[in-house]
Design a protein around this motif. Sequence first.
Motif, PDB file in Angstrom:
ATOM      1  N   TYR A 187      14.623  46.088  35.048  1.00 42.61           N
ATOM      2  CA  TYR A 187      15.486  45.466  36.153  1.00 42.61           C
ATOM      3  C   TYR A 187      16.008  44.179  35.662  1.00 42.61           C
ATOM      4  O   TYR A 187      17.113  43.643  35.655  1.00 42.61           O
ATOM      5  CB  TYR A 187      14.907  45.464  37.459  1.00 42.61           C
ATOM      6  CG  TYR A 187      15.656  44.454  38.497  1.00 42.61           C
ATOM      7  CD1 TYR A 187      16.808  45.475  38.801  1.00 42.61           C
ATOM      8  CD2 TYR A 187      15.189  43.801  39.113  1.00 42.61           C
ATOM      9  CE1 TYR A 187      17.641  44.920  39.781  1.00 42.61           C
ATOM     10  CE2 TYR A 187      15.809  43.322  40.179  1.00 42.61           C
ATOM     11  CZ  TYR A 187      16.980  43.798  40.556  1.00 42.61           C
ATOM     12  OH  TYR A 187      17.844  43.251  41.599  1.00 42.61           O
ATOM     13  N   ASN A 188      14.685  43.311  35.058  1.00 42.35           N
ATOM     14  CA  ASN A 188      15.110  41.814  34.554  1.00 42.35           C
ATOM     15  C   ASN A 188      15.807  41.681  33.495  1.00 42.35           C
ATOM     16  O   ASN A 188      16.892  40.886  33.456  1.00 42.35           O
ATOM     17  CB  ASN A 188      13.735  41.295  34.270  1.00 42.35           C
ATOM     18  CG  ASN A 188      12.663  41.084  35.610  1.00 42.35           C
ATOM     19  OD1 ASN A 188      13.471  40.957  36.543  1.00 42.35           O
ATOM     20  ND2 ASN A 188      11.404  41.027  35.369  1.00 42.35           N
TER      21      ASN A 188
ATOM     22  N   ILE B 261      24.092  38.215  33.423  1.00 35.24           N
ATOM     23  CA  ILE B 261      24.496  37.122  33.464  1.00 35.24           C
ATOM     24  C   ILE B 261      25.026  36.385  32.082  1.00 35.24           C
ATOM     25  O   ILE B 261      26.166  35.875  32.145  1.00 35.24           O
ATOM     26  CB  ILE B 261      22.978  36.220  33.717  1.00 35.24           C
ATOM     27  CG1 ILE B 261      22.892  36.507  35.098  1.00 35.24           C
ATOM     28  CG2 ILE B 261      23.513  34.689  33.742  1.00 35.24           C
ATOM     29  CD1 ILE B 261      21.547  35.788  35.642  1.00 35.24           C
TER      30      ILE B 261
ATOM     31  N   LEU C  18      28.632  37.525  31.726  1.00 30.02           N
ATOM     32  CA  LEU C  18      29.351  36.949  32.480  1.00 30.02           C
ATOM     33  C   LEU C  18      29.679  35.631  31.899  1.00 30.02           C
ATOM     34  O   LEU C  18      30.796  35.435  31.740  1.00 30.02           O
ATOM     35  CB  LEU C  18      28.691  36.495  33.965  1.00 30.02           C
ATOM     36  CG  LEU C  18      28.802  37.787  35.021  1.00 30.02           C
ATOM     37  CD1 LEU C  18      28.167  37.313  36.385  1.00 30.02           C
ATOM     38  CD2 LEU C  18      30.236  38.085  35.300  1.00 30.02           C
ATOM     39  N   VAL C  19      28.629  35.039  31.452  1.00 29.90           N
ATOM     40  CA  VAL C  19      28.809  33.505  30.700  1.00 29.90           C
ATOM     41  C   VAL C  19      29.963  33.568  29.646  1.00 29.90           C
ATOM     42  O   VAL C  19      30.910  33.135  29.421  1.00 29.90           O
ATOM     43  CB  VAL C  19      27.697  32.799  30.310  1.00 29.90           C
ATOM     44  CG1 VAL C  19      28.244  31.443  29.580  1.00 29.90           C
ATOM     45  CG2 VAL C  19      26.764  32.452  31.605  1.00 29.90           C
TER      46      VAL C  19
ATOM     47  N   LEU D 186      31.988  35.947  29.283  1.00 25.79           N
ATOM     48  CA  LEU D 186      33.513  36.375  29.790  1.00 25.79           C
ATOM     49  C   LEU D 186      34.034  35.502  29.970  1.00 25.79           C
ATOM     50  O   LEU D 186      35.149  35.224  29.574  1.00 25.79           O
ATOM     51  CB  LEU D 186      33.204  37.275  31.107  1.00 25.79           C
ATOM     52  CG  LEU D 186      34.340  38.265  31.251  1.00 25.79           C
ATOM     53  CD1 LEU D 186      34.376  39.283  30.452  1.00 25.79           C
ATOM     54  CD2 LEU D 186      33.980  38.989  32.732  1.00 25.79           C
ATOM     55  N   ILE D 187      33.536  34.244  30.769  1.00 24.80           N
ATOM     56  CA  ILE D 187      34.140  32.883  31.053  1.00 24.80           C
ATOM     57  C   ILE D 187      34.564  32.310  29.724  1.00 24.80           C
ATOM     58  O   ILE D 187      35.705  31.910  29.612  1.00 24.80           O
ATOM     59  CB  ILE D 187      33.393  32.226  31.976  1.00 24.80           C
ATOM     60  CG1 ILE D 187      32.934  33.152  33.393  1.00 24.80           C
ATOM     61  CG2 ILE D 187      34.048  30.736  32.312  1.00 24.80           C
ATOM     62  CD1 ILE D 187      32.169  32.310  34.197  1.00 24.80           C
ATOM     63  N   ILE D 188      33.726  32.213  28.901  1.00 28.39           N
ATOM     64  CA  ILE D 188      34.157  31.415  27.703  1.00 28.39           C
ATOM     65  C   ILE D 188      35.437  32.085  26.973  1.00 28.39           C
ATOM     66  O   ILE D 188      36.142  31.520  26.625  1.00 28.39           O
ATOM     67  CB  ILE D 188      32.695  31.588  26.652  1.00 28.39           C
ATOM     68  CG1 ILE D 188      31.659  30.411  27.190  1.00 28.39           C
ATOM     69  CG2 ILE D 188      33.188  30.930  25.279  1.00 28.39           C
ATOM     70  CD1 ILE D 188      30.485  30.661  26.511  1.00 28.39           C
ATOM     71  N   CYS D 189      35.231  33.536  27.051  1.00 28.42           N
ATOM     72  CA  CYS D 189      36.209  34.089  26.277  1.00 28.42           C
ATOM     73  C   CYS D 189      37.486  33.851  26.930  1.00 28.42           C
ATOM     74  O   CYS D 189      38.528  33.739  26.169  1.00 28.42           O
ATOM     75  CB  CYS D 189      35.871  35.470  26.476  1.00 28.42           C
ATOM     76  SG  CYS D 189      36.597  36.632  25.249  1.00 28.42           S
ATOM     77  N   GLY D 190      37.599  33.928  28.274  1.00 28.37           N
ATOM     78  CA  GLY D 190      38.743  33.728  29.089  1.00 28.37           C
ATOM     79  C   GLY D 190      39.277  32.381  28.814  1.00 28.37           C
ATOM     80  O   GLY D 190      40.620  32.146  28.356  1.00 28.37           O
ATOM     81  N   PHE D 191      38.261  31.340  28.787  1.00 25.62           N
ATOM     82  CA  PHE D 191      38.836  30.028  28.637  1.00 25.62           C
ATOM     83  C   PHE D 191      39.394  29.970  27.141  1.00 25.62           C
ATOM     84  O   PHE D 191      40.506  29.072  26.831  1.00 25.62           O
ATOM     85  CB  PHE D 191      37.727  29.049  28.608  1.00 25.62           C
ATOM     86  CG  PHE D 191      37.477  28.224  29.914  1.00 25.62           C
ATOM     87  CD1 PHE D 191      38.497  27.560  30.571  1.00 25.62           C
ATOM     88  CD2 PHE D 191      36.312  28.553  30.909  1.00 25.62           C
ATOM     89  CE1 PHE D 191      38.539  27.049  31.830  1.00 25.62           C
ATOM     90  CE2 PHE D 191      36.432  28.142  32.199  1.00 25.62           C
ATOM     91  CZ  PHE D 191      37.411  27.355  32.534  1.00 25.62           C
ATOM     92  N   MET D 192      38.660  30.719  26.333  1.00 28.91           N
ATOM     93  CA  MET D 192      39.193  30.347  24.854  1.00 28.91           C
ATOM     94  C   MET D 192      40.561  30.802  24.661  1.00 28.91           C
ATOM     95  O   MET D 192      41.577  30.281  23.905  1.00 28.91           O
ATOM     96  CB  MET D 192      38.161  31.208  23.918  1.00 28.91           C
ATOM     97  CG  MET D 192      38.379  30.768  22.457  1.00 28.91           C
ATOM     98  SD  MET D 192      36.710  31.350  21.653  1.00 28.91           S
ATOM     99  CE  MET D 192      36.762  32.825  21.611  1.00 28.91           C
ATOM    100  N   LEU D 193      40.963  32.070  25.186  1.00 31.76           N
ATOM    101  CA  LEU D 193      42.184  32.687  25.200  1.00 31.76           C
ATOM    102  C   LEU D 193      43.270  31.881  26.094  1.00 31.76           C
ATOM    103  O   LEU D 193      44.330  31.995  25.564  1.00 31.76           O
ATOM    104  CB  LEU D 193      42.279  34.062  25.408  1.00 31.76           C
ATOM    105  CG  LEU D 193      41.517  34.916  24.605  1.00 31.76           C
ATOM    106  CD1 LEU D 193      41.018  36.530  25.070  1.00 31.76           C
ATOM    107  CD2 LEU D 193      41.999  35.089  23.048  1.00 31.76           C
TER     108      LEU D 193
ATOM    109  N   LYS E 225      19.265  42.339  34.600  1.00 34.79           N
ATOM    110  CA  LYS E 225      19.944  41.291  35.074  1.00 34.79           C
ATOM    111  C   LYS E 225      20.362  39.853  34.261  1.00 34.79           C
ATOM    112  O   LYS E 225      21.436  39.239  34.246  1.00 34.79           O
ATOM    113  CB  LYS E 225      18.911  40.752  36.239  1.00 34.79           C
ATOM    114  CG  LYS E 225      19.547  40.598  37.509  1.00 34.79           C
ATOM    115  CD  LYS E 225      18.959  39.974  38.605  1.00 34.79           C
ATOM    116  CE  LYS E 225      17.519  40.110  39.079  1.00 34.79           C
ATOM    117  NZ  LYS E 225      17.075  39.731  40.171  1.00 34.79           N
ATOM    118  N   ALA E 226      19.349  39.668  33.273  1.00 33.87           N
ATOM    119  CA  ALA E 226      19.559  38.629  32.397  1.00 33.87           C
ATOM    120  C   ALA E 226      20.949  38.917  31.180  1.00 33.87           C
ATOM    121  O   ALA E 226      21.678  38.175  31.441  1.00 33.87           O
ATOM    122  CB  ALA E 226      18.417  38.478  31.416  1.00 33.87           C
TER     123      ALA E 226
END
Lengths: 219, 446
Positions: A5-6, A13, A16-17, A19-26, A9-10
Amino acid sequence: MKLNYNTIKAVSIIGLVLLIICGFMLNGKKDPNSPGVEFMPDMYRSPSVEVYGVTKFNGDDIYSTQFMPVKGTIARGYIPYAYPNTPEGYEQAGLYLKNPIASSAEVLAEAQLLYTKNCVHCHGATGAGDGKVGQKLPGAPPAYNSGTIKNLPEGKIFHSITYGKGLMGNHASILTTEERWKLVLFVQTLQGPKETAVADSTAKTTPAVAEVKKEEPKH
Amino acid sequence: MSSIHKNPGNSARKNMYNRMFHFSFKSLLGIAMMLVLFSGNIKAADGAKLFKAKCAVCHYSHTDQKLTGPGLKGVFDRVPPGDWINRWILNNEKMIKSGDAYANKIYTENGKAAMNVFEAELKAEDVDAIIGFLKGPAPVVVVPGKPAGGTGTEGEEVKPGIEPLYLVLGIIVLLAIMITTFRSVRTSLQNSANRTEGKPESPDLTFFEEAKLWMSGHRRFVGVMCIIIGFIGMKSCWDACYDIGVYYDWETNKGYHPEQPIKFSHKIHAGDNEIACQYCHNTVEKSRHAGIPSVNVCMNCHKGIQEGATTGKDEIAKIHYAAGFDPADPNKWNPNDASKQHPLAWLKVHNLPDHVYFNHSQHVVVGKIDCAKCHGDVKAMTTVEQKAPLTMRWCVDCHRTTEVAMEGNAYYDRLHKALKEKYKGQYDVKFTVDKIGGLECQKCHY
């Protein structure tokens, strides 16, 4: 590592991080000099030789515009121009070269369009030499209805459009033979009526003249 | 008449006539003299005007710079004295044929480029006026339209600031460092406290174990945060996908506008100087490609215009280099000699993928679409910029809404008749491009 489970979860997370970086980069600020991210670049830049493309040839960069046609190649329908780019050629063209196209309202309308696209910026709409670019040349082009140009025979007009003359460049690369002859007809309307009686008969387009023209190619 | 003479009272009148005659004679004389003076003035001005009209196409008047003919600075020191130059100007051909040594020398020196014969156009006085102008001081040249400040290039504003990506990365790294240091500080503090109290040392938990402990204590918060962050991430990825393969900013309508090898400005050429688009892009009506002009077309004007309004000589010199043209010796230039030419690597701004077929002549000649419809107001652009997204959706939208100009378009006569037949009895039918097959896949992809 055992998947529990852990770790799930990790990993999610971190995912997700990323994903955000990827989005920002593009989505980041665009560089005007970059064409951006290409989806399947080999569909944009094909290995075949493209118009205006750069091709690797024997290890060198070759621009496709540098490729010359094979020596002796002649485009379909192309008839070589017989008069050389010399003062003698100019005189001869004036004497022997005749317009294969008969003037008509239709042809003149077409010729006027050609003239607006190709000549107006130097020669001006009425051929007075008052085009915007003509005025910026060291010397403006002479008016068609002035001086020696007024009585310029059609052969010389064609010769000058083909090879250029003085500050006027050659226009054979951008106009077909037919287009150049049509332009000759339009330039003649701007020249106004010829001063000498002999030249006058060629300017008019009576059926008789058209017949005479048909016989021209024989000699 | 005789009755007047007989009348003695008329003598005073006669006197007056006499005086008037004298007065008018004098004033006439004055006017005549002024005319002579003026005509002298007109002559001097005429020299400059005549030079501009008849000679400037081929000669610069007061410099060494060659044009079609040589620059005329210092001609009078070069040519044979006397009226040689007058005769040359009026009929150079006759002089060359007559075997005049100097005439033949300059004829061959200048690549046998024949000078016009001016006998029919210029009178002897005109030639004198031109010579007077050449001997006089150089005319003051006014450079029109030179902007007072700046070069007029609308360069991208470089905003000081940090890229959002680096900001996020920096914050993440900073947080990671802080978390690890605080954690080790806290554990060691707690352990020392435990030791003094005689308790057993707390177990050395890994980061993940501890995170797990914290998260299991804040389940709801963690869940909500995950959903929010996940949403933001997916949204930004989704938005970014719009930009892949499309160099176009949908919000600002700004597109790709790279710096070209020559700072060519469409604003100066197509805007200020009103050169038609088709003059340079001359294959647009005949071929699939609009065409990038060969340098030969640039040279049609830049043989004469060697200094630009905004960039001076630098940028135009690049054209001369590419064309293998030497401004010092213009007559030697041979446009067909590839050995001295250097290709210009213009950057293609409007680029369609290889699997899309687009034909300019079809759209421009048959469809009668204006250039600006897809390319924007190029006449106002200093550097060309992609104004349309050039995506398939954009093509298709236009094909769905644009009505085909069928009336009076011979190309469509047959089709128009067939369509009229097909949609007979229906009102409000617009013959848009999709009605004539503008949405068929293989029209553009094959």
